[in-house]
Enzyme design. Structure first.
Site, PDB file in Angstrom:
ATOM      1  N   CYS A 138       0.862  -1.179   0.000  1.00  0.00           N
ATOM      2  CA  CYS A 138       0.000   0.000   0.000  1.00  0.00           C
ATOM      3  C   CYS A 138       0.897   1.227   0.000  1.00  0.00           C
ATOM      4  CB  CYS A 138      -0.968  -0.032   1.180  1.00  0.00           C
ATOM      5  SG  CYS A 138      -0.162  -0.187   2.773  1.00  0.00           S
TER       6      CYS A 138
ATOM      7  N   HIS B 154      29.393   0.553  12.447  1.00  0.00           N
ATOM      8  CA  HIS B 154      29.021  -0.208  11.248  1.00  0.00           C
ATOM      9  C   HIS B 154      30.258  -0.297  10.359  1.00  0.00           C
ATOM     10  CE1 HIS B 154      26.858  -1.385   7.586  1.00  0.00           C
ATOM     11  NE2 HIS B 154      25.828  -1.684   8.368  1.00  0.00           N
TER      12      HIS B 154
END
Length: 619
Positions: free
Chosen positions: A26, A541
């Site tokens: 959607c 990271h």
């Protein structure tokens, strides 16, 4: 394939390709139908970069990722391909509760069809506006030509529905469309005196309808499975399509057409009884008040079949579309109230952005980005939307086109019903203003905590000679400093995950930038989390997209729960091999709970050593 790595992780975390029966989308969500939800790693999926939240309920397994969902979905479908699970016999199909199956079908069938419906509804609204202002006469060729778009979308609605639900119901989309086109043809649609095999057929209007074709396509899917079993394979290519059409058309005309019309009439009868007994105002009020909860549960599209049924039977919708518009504007108002109340610049940016998004009819960013976190906006919308819906219900506001949102307001003046437009505008204004005021008065829950912490900080400042407390982060590796906005990863460069910096390393050692507890070591070893005693949450990271290496070239020397000191070795990484594999070696450090602090300030360096301070968190 811009989102290939992202989609690969989603597929893995929902249980793999074999666990995916269907997937649609959607405005902001991927909606999965999974064979076995217990195989889905929901908590891990929530942690995946790019995933806002995961909602699992009776409707579908929903992964919320944002307004770029259509691009992600397009690539995801290509990666999944035409899996056997969506085409094979019903032995491979998951047996579900019938009510849940119907809910899934309606929700996922309506989602793709909303696009042409919105286009035609908005066009109808603007044509009404142009007619009222005299820019275009309702009898002019230009008006009639443009209005034919609206008329065609709703007249041929069964064709759109057939295409949307065919694959999910194991039917050929092209045969389903052929059947729908036959039903709306001039030789069958609203024609009296028809008969087949000597049996008289009732006169039925199939144009604008949706229930008869859904039932017919379901039967077509069952028949397709049956014929694949019993017709010899060398005859199936030629014989099956003929048998399917010759059987499905009479069955639809004799059984599913009348049943579908009766169901539609029954829905109308139920709401007519409700209207005559209590008044439709109570339904309008309740839907406008509680629509955000339905959206959060993934049930926002359920009102569409009901609204379509009303427009087909009565020429207008007396309940759902007006209530949806009032609720959307109340959501926008609630976020405006928080925007006016917030003191933090980042909060103001968040509330302002999602308020505008809701104003344009897309409320998911507000609901998932702010409502769930702060909770009080739900109350503001219940108050504002409820009062606005109450006024609309009492004034018998009618929605003449399948359209909702601010841009659809001109359509409320259709049929020269100007008082209807005025009442709708008043309802929307009431919902917006009351929700704004309510949200402002209810306040932001974190503000009380922030005030208390500010008082504590003021005491600390007075005791320590007006010096603010801070936490300094050193580098994680020797190398070249990279400002966050220059990092080649949008999730980090936009600051969505928090403020920070990057380092292009010159050696293979990764050090702790701060003292604290190791809060996470990712299984792929490419990311490590540290939480300080002051609550600062730091994510390290290592490399970009290196999650795909699955731990190759990484040697982590700490585990979750370890206490580490600033400058302590965390990991050894073979950056040369990572670069040979084609990956960016940049090590990224961000404070993931940046919004909890007064400021998080990077310190620029041309080159950094192990003791260089690169980031300051002002407590």
């Amino acid at each position: 394939m811009k989102y290939q790595a992202f989609n690969e992780e989603i597929i893995r975390l929902v249980g793999g390709k074999d666990n995916i029966q269907a997937v649609v989308h959607c405005m902001t969500r991927l909606r999965f139908t999974l064979k076995d939800r217990s195989k889905a790693q929901t908590e891990e999926l929530k942690k995946l970069d790019g995933v806002i939240d995961v909602v699992s309920n009776n409707v579908a397994y929903q992964v919320i990722i944002g307004t770029h969902v259509n691009e992600v979905h397009a690539e995801l479908v290509k990666m999944l391909g035409l899996t056997p699970n969506t085409e094979e016999d019903n032995e491979t199909t998951v047996k579900k509760n019938p009510l849940k199956a119907i809910m899934d079908l309606l929700s996922e069938t309506m989602t793709p069809v909303i696009e042409p419906i919105i286009a035609s509804g908005l066009l109808a609204g603007f044509l009404s506006l142009f007619s009222i202002t005299g820019l275009i006469s309702a009898g002019s060729p230009t008006y009639q030509l443009l209005d034919s778009i609206r008329a065609a979308v709703f007249f041929f609605l069964p064709i759109f529905i057939a295409m949307s639900c065919a694959k999910r119901l194991k039917a050929s989309p092209y045969l389903a469309v052929a059947l729908a086109a036959t039903l709306v043809s001039s030789t069958i649609n609203d024609v009296s005196g028809l008969s087949i095999f000597g049996i008289k057929l009732p006169q039925m209007v199939y144009a604008n309808s949706f229930i008869p074709i859904i039932l017919a396509v379901w039967f077509m899917g069952q028949l397709t499975v049956f014929l694949k079993k019993y017709v010899p394979k060398f005859l199936q290519y030629f014989l099956n399509p003929l048998l399917i059409m010759v059987i499905c058309l009479p069955v639809t005309l004799l059984i599913f057409g009348p049943i579908g019309i009766w169901i539609g009439d029954g829905i109308g009868w139920f709401f007519e009884i409700l209207h005559n007994t209590f008044g439709s105002w109570i339904v309008v009020m309740l839907y406008a008040a509680f629509q955000p909860f339905l959206i959060m549960l993934g049930a926002g599209n359920f009102m569409m079949p009901l609204a379509l049924n009303f427009v087909n039977k009565m020429g207008y919708d007396p309940i759902f579309l007006a209530a949806a518009t009032i609720s959307d504007l109340a959501v926008s108002g609630a976020m405006l109230g928080y925007f006016l109340r917030a003191k933090d610049a980042k909060q103001k940016q968040l509330f302002g952005t999602v308020s505008f998004s809701a104003l344009m009819g897309v409320t998911e960013p507000a609901i998932y980005g702010a409502f769930i976190k702060y909770r009080r906006p739900f109350i503001a919308v219940m108050i504002g939307g409820g009062i606005g819906g109450l006024f609309a219900g009492l004034m018998n506001v009618k929605t003449y086109s399948i359209v909702w949102g601010l841009m659809g307001l001109p359509s409320y003046a259709d049929n020269q019903d100007f008082s209807n437009l005025v009442f709708m505008i008043i309802s929307v204004v009431i919902g917006f203003i009351v929700a704004t005021v309510a949200a402002y008065i209810l306040g932001i829950p974190q503000e009380d905590q922030e005030v208390a912490s500010e008082e504590t900080r003021e005491e600390s400042v007075s005791v320590k000679s007006n010096v603010l407390k801070k936490v300094s982060l050193t580098t994680v590796a020797e190398g070249t400093f990279v400002p966050l906005e220059n990092i080649n990863d949008q999730a980090f460069s936009t600051g969505a995950l928090g403020n920070g910096f990057g380092i292009i390393p010159e050696n293979n050692q990764i050090f702790a930038p701060v003292s604290g507890e190791v809060s996470a070591v990712f299984p792929t070893k490419h990311a490590i989390g540290i939480r300080t005693n002051q609550g600062v949450e730091v994510l390290i990271h290592i490399g970009i997209d290196t999650v795909e290496l699955d731990g190759k070239y990484f040697e982590t020397v700490v585990v979750q729960g370890d206490q580490v000191k600033q400058g302590q070795l965390l990991s050894t990484v073979d950056f040369a091999s990572i670069q040979k594999e084609g990956y960016d070696p940049t090590v990224i450090v961000v404070v993931t709970n940046t919004m909890n602090y007064l400021d998080v300030i990077p310190t620029f360096h041309e080159a950094v050593t192990t003791d260089s301070e690169c980031l300051t968190v002002v407590l």
